[in-house]
Design an enzyme around this catalytic site. Structure first.
Site, PDB file in Angstrom:
ATOM      1  N   ARG A  19       0.836  -1.211   0.000  1.00 58.32           N
ATOM      2  CA  ARG A  19       0.000   0.000   0.000  1.00 58.32           C
ATOM      3  C   ARG A  19       0.872   1.263   0.000  1.00 58.32           C
ATOM      4  O   ARG A  19       0.889   2.015  -0.960  1.00 58.32           O
ATOM      5  CB  ARG A  19      -0.945  -0.012   1.211  1.00 58.32           C
ATOM      6  N   ASP A  20       1.623   1.467   1.068  1.00 61.01           N
ATOM      7  CA  ASP A  20       2.369   2.720   1.210  1.00 61.01           C
ATOM      8  C   ASP A  20       3.437   2.826   0.128  1.00 61.01           C
ATOM      9  O   ASP A  20       3.740   3.911  -0.358  1.00 61.01           O
ATOM     10  CB  ASP A  20       3.007   2.784   2.603  1.00 61.01           C
ATOM     11  N   HIS A 211       5.213   4.516  12.806  1.00 61.17           N
ATOM     12  CA  HIS A 211       5.314   4.408  11.341  1.00 61.17           C
ATOM     13  C   HIS A 211       6.397   5.397  10.901  1.00 61.17           C
ATOM     14  O   HIS A 211       6.131   6.560  10.650  1.00 61.17           O
ATOM     15  CB  HIS A 211       3.942   4.772  10.766  1.00 61.17           C
ATOM     16  N   HIS A 213       9.485   6.842   8.527  1.00 63.06           N
ATOM     17  CA  HIS A 213      10.092   6.901   7.193  1.00 63.06           C
ATOM     18  C   HIS A 213      11.572   7.212   7.399  1.00 63.06           C
ATOM     19  O   HIS A 213      11.938   7.887   8.367  1.00 63.06           O
ATOM     20  CB  HIS A 213       9.416   7.987   6.342  1.00 63.06           C
ATOM     21  N   CYS A 244       4.746   9.423   0.215  1.00 64.88           N
ATOM     22  CA  CYS A 244       3.345   9.832   0.148  1.00 64.88           C
ATOM     23  C   CYS A 244       3.224  10.858  -0.966  1.00 64.88           C
ATOM     24  O   CYS A 244       3.953  11.850  -0.979  1.00 64.88           O
ATOM     25  CB  CYS A 244       2.885  10.435   1.476  1.00 64.88           C
ATOM     26  N   ASN A 253       9.508   4.346   3.292  1.00 62.59           N
ATOM     27  CA  ASN A 253       9.306   3.905   4.667  1.00 62.59           C
ATOM     28  C   ASN A 253      10.596   3.265   5.157  1.00 62.59           C
ATOM     29  O   ASN A 253      11.441   2.847   4.364  1.00 62.59           O
ATOM     30  CB  ASN A 253       8.214   2.833   4.693  1.00 62.59           C
TER      31      ASN A 253
HETATM   32  P1  HMG Z   1     -12.881  14.381  -2.870  1.00 56.57           P
HETATM   33  O1  HMG Z   1     -12.591  14.693  -4.295  1.00 56.57           O
HETATM   34  O2  HMG Z   1     -13.079  15.510  -1.918  1.00 56.57           O
HETATM   35  O3  HMG Z   1     -14.090  13.336  -2.690  1.00 56.57           O
HETATM   36  O4  HMG Z   1     -11.693  13.456  -2.353  1.00 56.57           O
HETATM   37  P2  HMG Z   1     -15.549  13.348  -3.174  1.00 56.57           P
HETATM   38  O5  HMG Z   1     -16.356  12.690  -2.113  1.00 56.57           O
HETATM   39  O6  HMG Z   1     -15.951  14.733  -3.654  1.00 56.57           O
HETATM   40  O7  HMG Z   1     -15.512  12.376  -4.457  1.00 56.57           O
HETATM   41  C1  HMG Z   1     -14.831  12.670  -5.654  1.00 56.57           C
HETATM   42  C2  HMG Z   1     -14.905  11.471  -6.582  1.00 56.57           C
HETATM   43  O8  HMG Z   1     -14.188  10.381  -6.023  1.00 56.57           O
HETATM   44  C3  HMG Z   1     -16.332  10.960  -6.787  1.00 56.57           C
HETATM   45  O9  HMG Z   1     -16.362  10.356  -8.069  1.00 56.57           O
HETATM   46  C4  HMG Z   1     -16.461   9.869  -5.753  1.00 56.57           C
HETATM   47  O10 HMG Z   1     -17.413   8.918  -6.068  1.00 56.57           O
HETATM   48  C5  HMG Z   1     -15.067   9.263  -5.788  1.00 56.57           C
HETATM   49  P3  HMG Z   1     -17.042  11.124  -9.333  1.00 56.57           P
HETATM   50  O11 HMG Z   1     -18.459  11.428  -8.907  1.00 56.57           O
HETATM   51  O12 HMG Z   1     -16.211  12.382  -9.534  1.00 56.57           O
HETATM   52  O13 HMG Z   1     -16.893  10.142 -10.458  1.00 56.57           O
HETATM   53  N1  HMG Z   1     -14.698   8.649  -4.506  1.00 56.57           N
HETATM   54  C6  HMG Z   1     -14.311   7.378  -4.384  1.00 56.57           C
HETATM   55  N2  HMG Z   1     -14.188   6.381  -5.270  1.00 56.57           N
HETATM   56  C7  HMG Z   1     -13.776   5.175  -4.790  1.00 56.57           C
HETATM   57  N3  HMG Z   1     -13.479   4.948  -3.495  1.00 56.57           N
HETATM   58  C8  HMG Z   1     -13.594   5.927  -2.576  1.00 56.57           C
HETATM   59  C9  HMG Z   1     -14.039   7.204  -3.017  1.00 56.57           C
HETATM   60  N4  HMG Z   1     -14.244   8.363  -2.385  1.00 56.57           N
HETATM   61  C10 HMG Z   1     -14.658   9.247  -3.304  1.00 56.57           C
HETATM   62  N5  HMG Z   1     -13.271   5.716  -1.303  1.00 56.57           N
HETATM   63  C11 HMG Z   1     -10.962  11.670  -0.932  1.00 56.57           C
HETATM   64  C12 HMG Z   1     -11.625  13.016  -1.017  1.00 56.57           C
HETATM   65  C13 HMG Z   1     -10.619  11.436   0.532  1.00 56.57           C
HETATM   66  C14 HMG Z   1     -11.925  10.606  -1.419  1.00 56.57           C
HETATM   67  C15 HMG Z   1      -9.685  11.652  -1.834  1.00 56.57           C
HETATM   68  O14 HMG Z   1      -8.933  12.816  -1.593  1.00 56.57           O
HETATM   69  C16 HMG Z   1      -8.827  10.439  -1.569  1.00 56.57           C
HETATM   70  O15 HMG Z   1      -9.211   9.331  -1.891  1.00 56.57           O
HETATM   71  N6  HMG Z   1      -7.623  10.642  -1.006  1.00 56.57           N
HETATM   72  C17 HMG Z   1      -6.722   9.554  -0.669  1.00 56.57           C
HETATM   73  C18 HMG Z   1      -5.334  10.063  -0.687  1.00 56.57           C
HETATM   74  C19 HMG Z   1      -4.352   8.973  -0.286  1.00 56.57           C
HETATM   75  O16 HMG Z   1      -4.624   7.785  -0.386  1.00 56.57           O
HETATM   76  N7  HMG Z   1      -3.170   9.423   0.150  1.00 56.57           N
HETATM   77  C20 HMG Z   1      -2.098   8.561   0.537  1.00 56.57           C
HETATM   78  C21 HMG Z   1      -2.341   7.787   1.811  1.00 56.57           C
HETATM   79  S1  HMG Z   1      -1.966   8.616   3.334  1.00 56.57           S
HETATM   80  C22 HMG Z   1      -0.342   8.261   3.631  1.00 56.57           C
HETATM   81  O17 HMG Z   1       0.322   7.786   2.765  1.00 56.57           O
HETATM   82  C23 HMG Z   1       0.192   8.481   4.999  1.00 56.57           C
HETATM   83  C24 HMG Z   1       0.366   7.173   5.778  1.00 56.57           C
HETATM   84  O18 HMG Z   1       1.199   6.268   5.065  1.00 56.57           O
HETATM   85  C25 HMG Z   1       1.008   7.444   7.131  1.00 56.57           C
HETATM   86  C26 HMG Z   1       2.244   8.324   7.052  1.00 56.57           C
HETATM   87  O19 HMG Z   1       3.234   7.961   6.405  1.00 56.57           O
HETATM   88  O20 HMG Z   1       2.171   9.395   7.645  1.00 56.57           O
HETATM   89  C27 HMG Z   1      -0.974   6.506   6.031  1.00 56.57           C
HETATM   90 MG    MG Z   2       3.636   6.231   5.194  1.00 54.41          MG
END
Ligand code: HMG
Ligand code: MG
Length: 304
Positions: A19-20, A211, A213, A244, A253
């Site tokens: 995933r990450d 967690h 990095h 990220c 990581n």
């Molecule tokens: P948004 O654009 O504000 O959401 O995004 P929305 O509700 O307005 O929806 C926009 C579109 O996305 C719509 O589709 C929804 O249906 C669809 P459209 O009508 O335009 O065709 N949608 C989805 N589709 C499938 N699955 C879903 C979903 N949600 C909405 N779950 C949102 C807000 C949160 C959804 C978006 O910004 C997002 O998905 N972000 C994820 C970002 C991400 O994954 N970042 C990396 C992970 S975090 C990380 O790495 C840190 C970590 O490792 C820890 C660390 O290291 O610190 C965890």
């Molecule tokens: Mg991470």
């Protein structure tokens, strides 16, 4: 060296590479290769593998095949398969894919959270409410990630109290475990002490994961201090995959191989076969056409 008694006897390593790591790929990794990679990690004996994300495919196209990946993997009894979920829509997809656990994710700094999930910290908690409720009904565990706990790419320093504030909200929601993220790899050991101590009144140590990095080479030093403080859950990614997309400058990581080498060398059990992790990293390196960042991996494969 044998365990000197001041350290935990056993640690849970949460393998987050699929995933990450893979959320950040430039090229396309075929779904079959992701499945084979996860199956190799399962065979290595991890108790927890974070397999993919049920996020918006527009936000993270690299993981748009989350349902196919979950349907294709061979589930090893004894391994818990966990996925990232940002909202109720993601939770519906995750439940349909029969995951064992979900992870909601927010952060300790507003600007990062806004970039990452397009809402405020308070808004993220509101979005997680139905997710946690659905998880309760389905009888599955929930992790809660707090990113930028040691520093933010947009805001700089982050106060331990800011981490504790978000942690209290997640615990009040009902998450089972908190994972404290050094998203951009800036933490130093004294900060680990400060953050863990700020969290001591919020949850018990056995529900706290770290967690780290390794962007600036401090991840293992941070692990050592966290172990001394009684932390027994660590996230890492095989081969040091990762970063990220919403945290400029966030490199990989902490590499699972490097973490396992440290833990096993100190007499701390993990249940994970280090050679099997190297084999999984070697497989993925072939798919990516890129050598892993893990130092242990480089040493272990230097002559083979
Ligand atoms: P948004 O654009 O504000 O959401 O995004 P929305 O509700 O307005 O929806 C926009 C579109 O996305 C719509 O589709 C929804 O249906 C669809 P459209 O009508 O335009 O065709 N949608 C989805 N589709 C499938 N699955 C879903 C979903 N949600 C909405 N779950 C949102 C807000 C949160 C959804 C978006 O910004 C997002 O998905 N972000 C994820 C970002 C991400 O994954 N970042 C990396 C992970 S975090 C990380 O790495 C840190 C970590 O490792 C820890 C660390 O290291 O610190 C965890
Ligand atoms: Mg991470």
């Amino acid at each position: 060296m044998a365990n000197n008694g001041n350290m935990p006897k056993r640690v849970t390593v949460v393998e987050v590479g699929p995933r990450d790591g893979l959320q950040n790929e430039q090229g396309v990794i075929p779904t079959e290769a992701k499945i084979a990679f996860i199956d190799m990690l399962s065979a290595a004996g991890f108790a927890v593998v974070e397999a993919t994300s049920f996020v918006s495919p527009k936000a993270i196209p690299q993981l748009a095949d989350a349902s196919e990946v979950m349907a294709g993997i061979t589930r090893r009894p004894g391994t818990r398969y966990t996925v990232l979920v940002p909202n109720a829509k993601g939770m519906e997809r995750a439940l349909a894919a029969k995951v064992d656990e979900v992870a909601v994710f927010t952060g300790a700094s507003e600007t990062f959270v806004q970039h990452n999930i397009r809402t405020s910290i308070a808004g993220s908690i509101t979005n997680f409410r139905p997710v946690v409720e659905m998880a309760r009904q389905a009888g599955i565990r929930v992790r809660g990630y707090i990113s930028t706990a040691f520093g933010c790419p947009y805001e700089g320093a982050v106060a331990p109290e800011a981490v504790a504030r978000v942690a209290r909200e997640l615990v009040a929601l009902g998450v089972d475990e908190l994972s404290i993220g050094d998203t951009i790899g800036v933490a130093t050991p004294n900060q680990v002490g400060d953050v863990v101590s700020a969290l001591q009144d919020v949850t018990s140590l056995d529900r706290l994961a770290m967690h780290f990095h390794d962007t600036r080479g401090t991840a293992l030093a941070n692990v050592l201090v966290a172990l001394e403080l009684g932390i027994t859950i660590f996230d890492s990614s095989s081969g040091g995959l990762g970063g990220c997309p919403y945290a400029p400058g966030a490199s990989g990581n902490l590499a699972t191989e490097d973490l396992l080498y440290l833990l096993h060398g100190m007499g701390i059990e993990t249940g994970v076969d280090l050679d099997a992790v190297v084999a999984a990293s070697r497989y993925l390196a072939g798919v990516r056409g890129m050598a892993p960042a893990s130092r242990y991996y480089a040493a272990a494969t230097a002559t083979s």
